[in-house]
Design an enzyme around this catalytic site. Structure first.
Site, PDB file in Angstrom:
ATOM      1  N   GLN A 590       0.816  -1.202   0.000  1.00 23.36           N
ATOM      2  CA  GLN A 590       0.000   0.000   0.000  1.00 23.36           C
ATOM      3  C   GLN A 590       0.858   1.264   0.000  1.00 23.36           C
ATOM      4  O   GLN A 590       0.533   2.239  -0.667  1.00 23.36           O
ATOM      5  CB  GLN A 590      -0.921   0.016   1.220  1.00 23.36           C
ATOM      6  CG  GLN A 590      -1.884   1.188   1.272  1.00 23.36           C
ATOM      7  CD  GLN A 590      -2.809   1.224   0.068  1.00 23.36           C
ATOM      8  OE1 GLN A 590      -3.049   0.197  -0.568  1.00 23.36           O
ATOM      9  NE2 GLN A 590      -3.316   2.397  -0.262  1.00 23.36           N
ATOM     10  N   GLU A 591       1.950   1.245   0.734  1.00 22.69           N
ATOM     11  CA  GLU A 591       2.787   2.432   0.865  1.00 22.69           C
ATOM     12  C   GLU A 591       3.516   2.787  -0.424  1.00 22.69           C
ATOM     13  O   GLU A 591       3.583   3.952  -0.796  1.00 22.69           O
ATOM     14  CB  GLU A 591       3.813   2.231   1.991  1.00 22.69           C
ATOM     15  CG  GLU A 591       3.244   2.318   3.385  1.00 22.69           C
ATOM     16  CD  GLU A 591       2.896   3.743   3.780  1.00 22.69           C
ATOM     17  OE1 GLU A 591       3.335   4.691   3.110  1.00 22.69           O
ATOM     18  OE2 GLU A 591       2.156   3.904   4.759  1.00 22.69           O
ATOM     19  N   SER A 592       4.095   1.802  -1.066  1.00 23.26           N
ATOM     20  CA  SER A 592       5.026   2.110  -2.160  1.00 23.26           C
ATOM     21  C   SER A 592       4.859   1.254  -3.396  1.00 23.26           C
ATOM     22  O   SER A 592       5.557   1.492  -4.387  1.00 23.26           O
ATOM     23  CB  SER A 592       6.459   1.937  -1.659  1.00 23.26           C
ATOM     24  OG  SER A 592       6.702   0.572  -1.326  1.00 23.26           O
ATOM     25  N   TYR A 695      -6.870   3.719   3.705  1.00 21.30           N
ATOM     26  CA  TYR A 695      -5.566   3.092   3.930  1.00 21.30           C
ATOM     27  C   TYR A 695      -5.706   1.841   4.793  1.00 21.30           C
ATOM     28  O   TYR A 695      -5.162   0.786   4.476  1.00 21.30           O
ATOM     29  CB  TYR A 695      -4.650   4.117   4.601  1.00 21.30           C
ATOM     30  CG  TYR A 695      -3.257   3.637   4.923  1.00 21.30           C
ATOM     31  CD1 TYR A 695      -2.243   3.756   3.986  1.00 21.30           C
ATOM     32  CD2 TYR A 695      -2.950   3.104   6.170  1.00 21.30           C
ATOM     33  CE1 TYR A 695      -0.949   3.335   4.284  1.00 21.30           C
ATOM     34  CE2 TYR A 695      -1.669   2.672   6.475  1.00 21.30           C
ATOM     35  CZ  TYR A 695      -0.668   2.796   5.526  1.00 21.30           C
ATOM     36  OH  TYR A 695       0.601   2.370   5.825  1.00 21.30           O
TER      37      TYR A 695
END
Length: 729
Positions: A590-592, A695
């Site tokens: 999810q972050e990168s 998120y």
């Protein structure tokens, strides 16, 4: 700590990638040949020993290092009987030897292989030339490159030969550009020549058409439009416009699309680009779309835009009425918007009638589902769970393809539990798992059913078994050469070859887009690779939707959507911090999207998007004197420490820890102090930051998908209840 990363917008209008057309911004999540196969046939249409399909000996070795697989490759390569396995072993062994600088041994492994291995005969010559070069045999190197050009003049491998031969004879570079303009070597040639003479329009246009993601790309676009505008043809403007669009320079994209061939798509983008960039003239251009292309899907979109931009309700209703009358697929959503405009005019009676029309005549549409869900939420908030259930339950039955169907189904189950009907609730949770097995709410349903998948308070401590596939699935598209290179793990060569085959960049087919995503993943372009695969779900043509349903039955799709880069580092540091490695993997995705060099506008860097100040704080706590945030190992080490820290702050509640990782501990603490519920699921839905709410759901949705795809226990369990689950996973 970790704010919004790079934002991608779906780039194509009229190709089925409809998110841009409706103005939806998508978080990072961002293809032709005679042998092209229909999507859904690839992995089941070829016998195991055929070219391009997984094999029993060599294929399982692809994930190993050259040293680990050397002995098995040598033994297989030395077998007396010619077979596909032997050919593959010889080729892969030679590739490893070249990479290790052992040219003479590679030459021996390749001897006569082009005759035994015709599908890769051109590639064998390419490898032989490379082996000679590594061995320092320059005359043999040149002779082999020349032989490759002579015997295989139309094979993409010839572009490599032309590149090296052109270092001493420029005519070969001319041939490369003429015959293989999309090849990375031709792009490199163009860039080298532009350094000497930057005002060569033909070479600049080659960059525009074939190097969209190259450094300084928008500068090239600017240079062309500023210096060469009078020389440009409409097709040139279209390529320039697409380039601007890919790089989110919408005002200049609009300018270029206005000069491109006037198709409905290009006319719409000329309007939409002005609208997105806040420049004047967008409304006039939307009206032009309606006038010039009145029956096109883009005209319906333009009318919808005009209604949204209208300052007076009466004018908005006039536009919406046109949508309702002429574009039946958009009528339900237009009716809902019309009801809102009627509310503004205090015409509540007519607004109610319009809403009732949606619920009766368009009961199976997304618009009806969204309306039902809004009513259900109102009743649940008032504590009337019976009526909330009554409103929401038809969504799961009548609107199974709606984006909110899984959410509605899960909450129907929760409300049914509150009404004391536990058996009925279990049946509803099972239905969510069956129909929406890849959703966040499938995980919540599995948890409610007591499956061993973890809950918010226990998921941290789990350490699920992970079975990665032993072999690669067969590609669903591409030539036999491309498929064979992919099966051999020759990802850079496959990517290079694909640049020639991929002819549909502006409007890819389903199979092309999927193959492009897989190729990107192979060379480490994980962000764009996952983007290409994930956005296949946005296609809106009936035949494309059917192809997508077929593709979802294949493990190749899910393995591309949920890959495992950096697994060793993730498992190592997860173990050190006593974290569930699949939860860490899910958060990194999810972050990168597994892009180790990515940096956000606020400075968050790397796989786990760690802020520099936070990294300094962590490093001081763990006595780490030196680190690089774009180094995967360092980044995961720092990020997992911080994820452990947020868990400890919230008594190992992973939902609060993940929310804190995104929004910061201060924000989460404030939400907790004001929370009016002890129900964790309700708390998630009440998170006031939309980004953090999404998120949290995305991270745990990722976690669930890694679990259901790669954990044998859960994969077996979900396959019993869901026909959506790939049977070969």
């Amino acid at each position: 700590m970790l704010k919004q990363r790079k934002i991608w917008i779906v780039l194509a209008a009229g190709t089925g990638l409809s998110a841009l057309l409706i103005g939806t911004f998508l978080p990072i999540e961002k293809l032709k040949d005679a042998s092209h196969q229909a999507i859904g046939l690839g992995s089941n249409s070829t016998k195991p020993e055929s070219v391009g399909s997984p094999s029993t000996i060599v294929s399982p070795l692809i994930a190993q290092s050259p040293n680990q697989r050397a002995a098995t490759l040598k033994a297989t390569a030395q077998k007396s009987t010619v077979s596909l396995e032997r050919n593959r072993a010889r080729y892969l062994l030679a590739s490893d030897l070249i990479a290790q600088g052992q040219g003479d041994k590679a030459i021996e492994s390749l001897k006569g292989l082009e005759k035994d291995y015709p599908v890769l005969s051109a590639q064998v010559l390419l490898k032989r030339a490379q082996a000679y070069e590594v061995a320092g045999k320059q005359s043999e190197t040149t002779a082999t490159w020349q032989e490759l050009v002579k015997q295989y003049p139309n094979d993409p491998a010839a572009a490599e030969a032309l590149f090296f031969l052109g270092k001493s004879n420029p005519k070969y570079w001319d041939q490369a550009i003429e015959k293989f303009p999309a090849h990375p070597r031709s792009v490199e040639i163009a860039q080298l020549r532009l350094k000497k003479n930057p005002n060569q329009l033909a070479l600049l246009m080659l960059i525009v058409n074939h190097a969209t993601n190259s450094e300084g790309y928008t500068g090239v676009l600017n240079k062309i439009t500023e210096k060469f505008a009078p020389q440009l043809q409409p097709k040139d403007w279209e390529a320039i416009a697409f380039g601007y669009w890919e790089n989110q320079v919408y005002d200049k994209g609009a300018f270029a699309y206005a000069r491109a061939p006037q198709t409905a798509v290009n006319a719409y983008r000329a309007a939409r680009g002005l609208h997105l960039s806040g420049k004047p003239g967008g409304e006039d251009r939307y009206r032009q779309v309606v006038q010039q292309f009145p029956n096109s899907p883009e005209a319906g979109l333009a009318l919808t835009r005009l209604a949204a931009l209208a300052e007076q309700p009466q004018l908005a209703i006039a536009y919406l009425d046109q949508v309702i009358q002429h574009f039946p697929d958009r009528a339900p959503a237009a009716l809902v918007e019309k009801s809102k405009q009627l509310d503004k005019l205090n015409s509540s009676k007519f607004a109610t009638q319009v809403r009732q029309l949606v619920l009766t005549q368009y009961a199976n549409t997304d618009a009806a589902a969204e309306m039902r869900w809004a009513y259900a939420q109102e009743r649940a908030k008032a504590g009337d769970f019976r009526l909330a259930k009554q409103w929401a339950e038809p969504i799961l039955n009548n609107n199974p393809d709606s984006e909110i169907a899984a959410q509605a189904g899960f909450w129907v189950g929760k409300w049914t539990e509150k009404l004391g009907k536990s058996d009925e609730a279990k049946a509803i949770y099972q239905k969510v798992l069956a129909q929406h097995s890849d959703s966040y709410y499938a995980w919540r349903s599995a948890s409610r059913l007591g499956w061993n998948v973890g809950d918010f308070n226990s998921v941290r401590s789990l350490n699920p078994a992970v079975n990665k596939p032993a072999t690669r699935p067969e590609l669903v598209s591409g030539s036999p050469v491309l498929k064979e290179l992919y099966q051999l793990g020759q990802d850079r060569d496959a990517w290079t070859h694909w640049q020639i085959e991929f002819q549909g960049r502006m409007a890819p087919t389903m199979a092309e887009q999927f193959t492009d995503g897989v190729m990107r993943l192979g060379v480490g372009d994980n962000l764009d690779g996952i983007f290409m695969v994930s956005n296949l779900s946005d296609r809106d043509k009936p035949e494309e939707k059917e192809q997508y349903r077929s593709l979802k039955q294949q493990s190749a799709y899910w393995q591309a959507l949920y890959p495992f880069p950096y697994l060793q580092e993730i498992e190592n540091w997860s173990q050190q911090q006593q974290l569930n490695p699949l939860l860490v993997t899910a958060l990194i995705r999810q972050e990168s999207r597994f892009e180790s060099k990515i940096k956000s506008s606020v400075g968050a860097t790397g796989l786990m998007q760690v802020m520099p100040d936070t990294a300094t704080f962590i490093a001081s706590n763990i006595k780490l004197k030196q680190f690089k945030l774009d180094d995967p190992n360092d980044n995961i080490r720092l990020g997992t420490w911080y994820l452990d820290h947020t868990h400890l702050e919230y008594n190992n509640n992973s939902m609060l820890a993940v929310a804190s990782y995104n929004a910061g501990p201060g924000a989460v603490g404030g939400w907790l102090s004001k929370a009016k519920t002890q129900d964790t699921d309700e708390f998630v839905e009440m998170i006031p930051y939309d980004e953090t709410k999404g998120y949290v759901k995305s991270v745990f949705g990722n976690y669930w998908n890694y679990l259901r795809l790669y954990n044998p226990e859960i994969s077996k369990q979900i396959s019993k209840v869901s026909s959506e689950h790939p049977k070969d996973s």
